[in-house]
Design a protein around this motif. Sequence first.
Motif, PDB file in Angstrom:
ATOM      1  N   UNK A 293      30.031  86.781  70.568  1.00 44.42           N
ATOM      2  CA  UNK A 293      29.194  87.901  70.992  1.00 44.42           C
ATOM      3  C   UNK A 293      29.454  89.154  70.174  1.00 44.42           C
ATOM      4  N   UNK A 294      30.595  89.205  69.506  1.00 44.80           N
ATOM      5  CA  UNK A 294      30.938  90.360  68.678  1.00 44.80           C
ATOM      6  C   UNK A 294      31.097  89.934  67.231  1.00 44.80           C
ATOM      7  N   UNK A 295      30.839  90.859  66.317  1.00 47.22           N
ATOM      8  CA  UNK A 295      31.026  90.616  64.888  1.00 47.22           C
ATOM      9  C   UNK A 295      32.052  91.587  64.332  1.00 47.22           C
ATOM     10  N   UNK A 296      32.786  91.127  63.326  1.00 45.93           N
ATOM     11  CA  UNK A 296      33.795  91.972  62.696  1.00 45.93           C
ATOM     12  C   UNK A 296      33.131  92.929  61.718  1.00 45.93           C
ATOM     13  N   UNK A 297      33.446  94.209  61.855  1.00 48.23           N
ATOM     14  CA  UNK A 297      33.011  95.231  60.905  1.00 48.23           C
ATOM     15  C   UNK A 297      34.279  95.846  60.313  1.00 48.23           C
ATOM     16  N   UNK A 298      34.412  95.860  58.985  1.00 45.58           N
ATOM     17  CA  UNK A 298      35.655  96.348  58.385  1.00 45.58           C
ATOM     18  C   UNK A 298      35.650  97.868  58.185  1.00 45.58           C
ATOM     19  N   UNK A 299      36.691  98.532  58.648  1.00 49.00           N
ATOM     20  CA  UNK A 299      36.882  99.960  58.412  1.00 49.00           C
ATOM     21  C   UNK A 299      38.135 100.155  57.561  1.00 49.00           C
ATOM     22  N   UNK A 300      37.970 100.858  56.459  1.00 59.71           N
ATOM     23  CA  UNK A 300      39.116 101.115  55.597  1.00 59.71           C
ATOM     24  C   UNK A 300      39.867 102.346  56.085  1.00 59.71           C
ATOM     25  N   UNK A 301      41.162 102.193  56.266  1.00 56.44           N
ATOM     26  CA  UNK A 301      42.030 103.314  56.607  1.00 56.44           C
ATOM     27  C   UNK A 301      42.734 103.791  55.348  1.00 56.44           C
TER      28      UNK A 301
ATOM     29  N   UNK B  35      40.522 112.766  70.020  1.00 59.43           N
ATOM     30  CA  UNK B  35      39.221 113.139  70.567  1.00 59.43           C
ATOM     31  C   UNK B  35      38.705 111.956  71.382  1.00 59.43           C
ATOM     32  N   UNK B  36      38.515 112.097  72.703  1.00 59.97           N
ATOM     33  CA  UNK B  36      38.096 110.958  73.530  1.00 59.97           C
ATOM     34  C   UNK B  36      36.721 110.425  73.164  1.00 59.97           C
ATOM     35  N   UNK B  37      35.917 111.202  72.432  1.00 56.50           N
ATOM     36  CA  UNK B  37      34.578 110.759  72.048  1.00 56.50           C
ATOM     37  C   UNK B  37      34.603 109.868  70.804  1.00 56.50           C
TER      38      UNK B  37
ATOM     39  N   UNK C 219      42.380 107.412  66.328  1.00 56.15           N
ATOM     40  CA  UNK C 219      43.362 108.373  66.824  1.00 56.15           C
ATOM     41  C   UNK C 219      43.424 109.658  66.025  1.00 56.15           C
ATOM     42  N   UNK C 220      42.835 109.700  64.847  1.00 54.46           N
ATOM     43  CA  UNK C 220      42.903 110.880  64.006  1.00 54.46           C
ATOM     44  C   UNK C 220      44.045 110.788  63.015  1.00 54.46           C
ATOM     45  N   UNK C 221      44.003 111.643  62.006  1.00 51.47           N
ATOM     46  CA  UNK C 221      45.010 111.653  60.953  1.00 51.47           C
ATOM     47  C   UNK C 221      46.350 112.109  61.532  1.00 51.47           C
TER      48      UNK C 221
ATOM     49  N   UNK D 104      39.213 107.163  58.125  1.00 53.99           N
ATOM     50  CA  UNK D 104      38.512 105.915  58.463  1.00 53.99           C
ATOM     51  C   UNK D 104      37.086 105.934  57.925  1.00 53.99           C
ATOM     52  N   UNK D 105      36.794 104.997  57.017  1.00 58.17           N
ATOM     53  CA  UNK D 105      35.435 104.861  56.470  1.00 58.17           C
ATOM     54  C   UNK D 105      35.044 103.384  56.496  1.00 58.17           C
ATOM     55  N   UNK D 106      33.759 103.138  56.545  1.00 60.42           N
ATOM     56  CA  UNK D 106      33.262 101.766  56.510  1.00 60.42           C
ATOM     57  C   UNK D 106      33.588 101.147  55.160  1.00 60.42           C
ATOM     58  N   UNK D 107      34.242  99.990  55.159  1.00 61.14           N
ATOM     59  CA  UNK D 107      34.566  99.293  53.911  1.00 61.14           C
ATOM     60  C   UNK D 107      33.352  98.493  53.442  1.00 61.14           C
ATOM     61  N   UNK D 108      33.190  98.387  52.143  1.00 65.41           N
ATOM     62  CA  UNK D 108      32.044  97.682  51.563  1.00 65.41           C
ATOM     63  C   UNK D 108      32.372  96.225  51.259  1.00 65.41           C
ATOM     64  N   UNK D 109      33.529  95.801  51.724  1.00 66.23           N
ATOM     65  CA  UNK D 109      33.958  94.410  51.614  1.00 66.23           C
ATOM     66  C   UNK D 109      34.976  94.192  52.719  1.00 66.23           C
ATOM     67  N   UNK D 110      35.055  92.996  53.263  1.00 65.02           N
ATOM     68  CA  UNK D 110      35.994  92.772  54.361  1.00 65.02           C
ATOM     69  C   UNK D 110      37.435  93.009  53.929  1.00 65.02           C
ATOM     70  N   UNK D 111      37.716  92.805  52.677  1.00 61.27           N
ATOM     71  CA  UNK D 111      39.038  93.114  52.153  1.00 61.27           C
ATOM     72  C   UNK D 111      38.907  94.196  51.092  1.00 61.27           C
TER      73      UNK D 111
END
Length: 396
Positions: A214-222, A244-246, A250-252, A268-275
């Motif tokens: 039901x869920x899909x993995x979305x990669x976020x680069x830290x 920020x609860x919204x 957790x923030x930097x 945290x940004x959306x990664x353009x590749x899973x790795x």
Amino acid sequence: MPHVAVVGGGIVGLAVAHELAVRRGIAVTVLEKEARWGAHQTGHNSGVVHAGLYYRPGSHKARMAVAGSRSIVGFARENGVPVEVCGKLVVATGEAELPQLATLARRAERNGVPARWISTAEALEYEPEVSCVAALRVESTGIVDYGGVCRAFADRLAERGNELRTNAEVLGIRGRNGSVELATANGVVRADALVNCAGLHSDRVALLAGLRPKARVVPFRGEYFELRPERRHLVRGLIYPVPDPALPFLGVHLTRMIDSSVHAGPNAVLALRREGYRWRDISARDIAEVVRFPGTWRLARRYLRTGVSEVVRSMSRKRFAASLARLVPAIRQADLVRAEAGVRAQAMLPDGSLVDDFLFEIAPRQVHVLNAPSPAATASLEIARHVADRVVPHLD
């Protein structure tokens, strides 16, 4: 003897294999597509042993992080892995953050986390360079070498004759004659049950096994920086902002690592590749999957301003330093050098919401761990017990 195949050689997969083999006497084969253990999320994290402060009371994350902060420290000490229970500060940098800090203190109490409200003067005793109007002192937070924990798991598994295969990407899965067959890059593995701990690829492994998760993995680069060696004295331990609860992250923050380096982040940004550990790491397949998934666009609408801000900060060391200076005013742009980034495997639902708890799906002879971002490393032994309890009935 029953036999279980575990897909994924990060800390969660190895902990599950350890629980099954060492504690429950079940033969295990671990399949890892990379050439080494803990190559992705495990090998690119901050090394923090989380106390369980932030998570929804009663959730898997809350219960397993609190228990895991004890069990992973115990395992590390028993196996000679470097670990330190150093505590941390969560700091309110202005009066406006005090209500949310109080909310966090109440959540800590409900979760059974040892946290106490302290004054500015008390905070300065722990962190002389910090800026705050009040803080929470969380004593059970620690730091550990998670790579060393993985090696200890692997060593104990190998000592008991279990099969550990690297360079063994799973290419196909099918049920046959009451067993599970996994086609890998170097042969077929037959087992009585399958556990999927594939992290960034867990949803794909579930699809191979015939599930429709039901869920899909979305990669976020830290993205991280670290303080230059001559400026490490500015941070003694761990300093976190009031979250920020919204927002889902957790923030930097600032983290003294087990090797005494001080890491700052993550952005945290959306990664353009899973790795995708760098902006230039791009996968057409991974981008297409993200674009086609309806949840992506709903998430983007919800967090558009935050997403733009994170991208801008990703491009600007000055902006990154300014975020850190809210916590420690002495930090300057020149104090920062780029450090290794990590990629978080974050499960997302079609409505655009990020799954905020560990997520497990069960099928005949299969258990799939479909969402295990932070604090999964802290909670790895607790996740392993939970998964093993669900695998063993399939073996009967």
